[in-house]
Design an enzyme around this catalytic site. Structure first.
Site, PDB file in Angstrom:
ATOM      1  N   CYS A 245       0.819  -1.216   0.000  1.00  0.00           N
ATOM      2  CA  CYS A 245       0.000   0.000   0.000  1.00  0.00           C
ATOM      3  C   CYS A 245       0.853   1.267   0.000  1.00  0.00           C
ATOM      4  CB  CYS A 245      -0.954   0.002   1.180  1.00  0.00           C
ATOM      5  SG  CYS A 245      -0.168  -0.184   2.804  1.00  0.00           S
TER       6      CYS A 245
ATOM      7  N   HIS B 151      -2.285   1.101   7.223  1.00  0.00           N
ATOM      8  CA  HIS B 151      -2.517   1.264   5.783  1.00  0.00           C
ATOM      9  C   HIS B 151      -2.052   2.645   5.333  1.00  0.00           C
ATOM     10  CE1 HIS B 151      -4.287   0.162   1.985  1.00  0.00           C
ATOM     11  NE2 HIS B 151      -5.111   1.196   1.980  1.00  0.00           N
TER      12      HIS B 151
ATOM     13  N   ASP C 157      -8.340   4.744  -1.773  1.00  0.00           N
ATOM     14  CA  ASP C 157      -7.768   3.523  -1.211  1.00  0.00           C
ATOM     15  C   ASP C 157      -7.091   2.703  -2.311  1.00  0.00           C
ATOM     16  OD1 ASP C 157      -7.251   1.118   0.144  1.00  0.00           O
ATOM     17  OD2 ASP C 157      -8.978   1.418   1.454  1.00  0.00           O
TER      18      ASP C 157
END
Length: 505
Positions: free
Chosen positions: A58, A164, A182
């Site tokens: 991520c 994240h 995201d």
């Protein structure tokens, strides 16, 4: 009989607290934000929106997305001839295999952003406030000149998972909500979240580092750093070299009773680790011969002109003259060891660069022995009435195939034409061992020289390496190298998460 396979297809986005970007409420938030001018950063980000290619990528996906949105040139190819940021290229501060297994820390993502050439301001929540964070979000939502990557814990939003990273794509002032783009798109879609809740999610502590999470404000520097020189961690020797330069050299300087500058330089370069030449490189511009003609684009001219100015400024420093004198005084054996990959013979350099260029253009860099330069021609090309350009042209053979490669080499406009000539007939001034070693000495931290015992010599050496004495363009080049060296050393010590705010110059 076919066996069933276990797997997951997306997750249901917990709402509230999040609002799905594609929902009717999400669309209304988007429209109102556009009308209020707080979605300006969205357009470039959405143009380069990507899905992380590994479950733990991520941070890498968020960073490559932002770097591409800011149009920062990585200076090396991704695939074929294309220069483009991809997760696979962000391995400067942490091996990809390690990131694939454990993810990446906040500090090391900051390190990666610096090494990639971005301007970075990093804040843990302990170093900022909700009000300051809101101001930064508004700034980057009303402009496309900066972007924010948030490091947060998913549990605050009732989402599955833990830590994240994702970019912030916009802001709704009326409802004080941020749009999270995201990068785990296989899991959750883009969604709006209350800014106060996002701050709470960033206030969580990363168990791996014991530090709070936070956010990165990333923008494009006013010019691309590392115009002519860069440090490389591609070879495993970088750990030893970084440690030697940052730890060992100050101790060596302190323990030696040097009486002149050349002796100090000798102390630095006499104990260099093996494969030192893989650590600092000069940057060349490569293109397929069929992709270019005798004319250069304005972009190519601009980059080449800046490289030539940096080269000129390095070679006009007082330190450069001492390095030249030192290299002239040592034996040929030692001189070759110091500059084995920075040889001062342009035909030899040309052949090497053309082979490397062919590898880069084929997306197969690092495949020794596969490419051979059969023929090299070095000329001074004068196109469009502009000043002459040093062009290295080579025919590179790989098995039964061959291709023509052109390399634009920064140089002084001296008379130069050595197609098929001996090395001694090429008298152009181009990047070589002398200036590469000079740039590296200039990039060492100022405290490196404080152990010099002779006060007069200490004063002279300090003056020679003083950044403020350098022209602005060279100052920026040196500070970029120093920042790279600092970050690589912190990565080697695994301390990059401890001192994000420490000055680098």
């Amino acid at each position: 009989m076919r066996m069933a396979m276990a797997g997951l297809y997306k997750r249901v986005l917990p709402s509230p607290p999040a609002v799905d970007f594609a929902s009717s409420d999400g669309k209304q938030l988007f429209i109102e934000s556009i009308q209020n001018g707080t979605m300006e950063g969205f357009y470039r980000l959405i143009s380069y929106f990507q899905t992380q290619s590994e479950p733990a990528y991520c941070g890498l996906a968020s960073l490559s997305m932002v770097l591409n949105a800011l149009a920062i040139d990585p200076g090396r190819t991704w695939k074929g001839p294309w220069r483009w940021f991809d997760e696979s290229m962000l391995d400067c501060c942490e091996p990809l295999e390690k990131v694939k297994e454990n993810g990446i820390s906040f500090g090391k993502l900051v390190c990666l952003a610096h090494c990639a050439g971005a301007k970075v301001e990093a804040f843990r929540t302990s170093q900022s406030s909700l009000d300051d964070f809101r101001k930064f979000v508004v700034r980057c939502s009303t402009s496309d000149e900066c972007h924010i990557i948030s490091s947060y814990h998913r549990s605050i939003f009732k989402q599955t998972g833990t830590g994240h990273f994702s970019p912030i794509g916009g802001y709704h002032a009326g409802r004080d909500m941020a749009l999270i783009l995201d990068v785990a798109r296989f899991k959750y879609p883009p969604h709006w979240v209350p800014l106060k809740l996002l701050w709470e999610a960033m206030e969580s502590v990363d168990e791996a580092t014991g530090q709070r999470r936070g956010f990165l404000l990333i923008s494009r520097p006013h010019r691309d750093p590392g115009l002519l020189y860069t440090l490389s961690c591609k070879h495993e020797s970088w750990v030893k070299v970084a440690k030697y330069l940052m730890d060992d050299v100050p101790n060596l300087v302190k323990s030696d009773d040097a009486k002149d500058v050349q002796k100090v330089i000798s102390v630095v370069f006499s104990s260099l680790p093996s494969n030192f030449e893989e650590f600092i490189k000069w940057i060349a511009e490569v293109r397929r011969r069929e992709d270019g003609d005798q004319n250069l684009s304005l972009e190519e001219k601009g980059r080449l002109s800046l490289k030539e100015e940096v080269l000129k400024q390095v070679q006009e420093t007082g330190l450069f003259k001492h390095v030249v004198a030192f290299l002239s005084s040592v034996t040929s054996c030692c001189r070759n060891a110091l500059a084995s990959s920075h040889e001062n013979n342009l035909p030899g350099i040309g052949a090497t660069i053309c082979c490397q260029g062919a590898e880069l253009l084929a997306g197969k860099f690092g495949s020794p022995g596969r490419y051979c330069c059969r023929e090299t021609c070095i000329t001074r090309l004068k196109a469009n009435g502009d000043k002459p350009i040093t062009l290295v042209s080579g025919t590179v053979v790989n098995g039964s195939s061959e291709q023509g490669v052109d390399v634009l080499v920064p140089s002084y406009p001296n008379k130069l034409n050595c197609c098929g000539s001996s090395p001694t007939s090429c008298n152009g001034v181009y990047p070589a061992g002398n200036d590469v070693l000079t740039a590296l000495l200039l990039a060492l931290p100022p405290e490196t020289w404080r152990g010099i015992k002779d006060e007069k010599l200490l004063s002279e050496m300090s003056s020679l390496v003083l950044t403020e004495n350098l022209p602005i363009l060279l100052q920026e080049e040196v500070l970029h190298l120093r920042r790279q060296l600092h970050l690589l050393k912190k990565c080697q010590e695994n301390k990059v998460d401890e001192d994000l705010g420490e000055p680098l110059c």
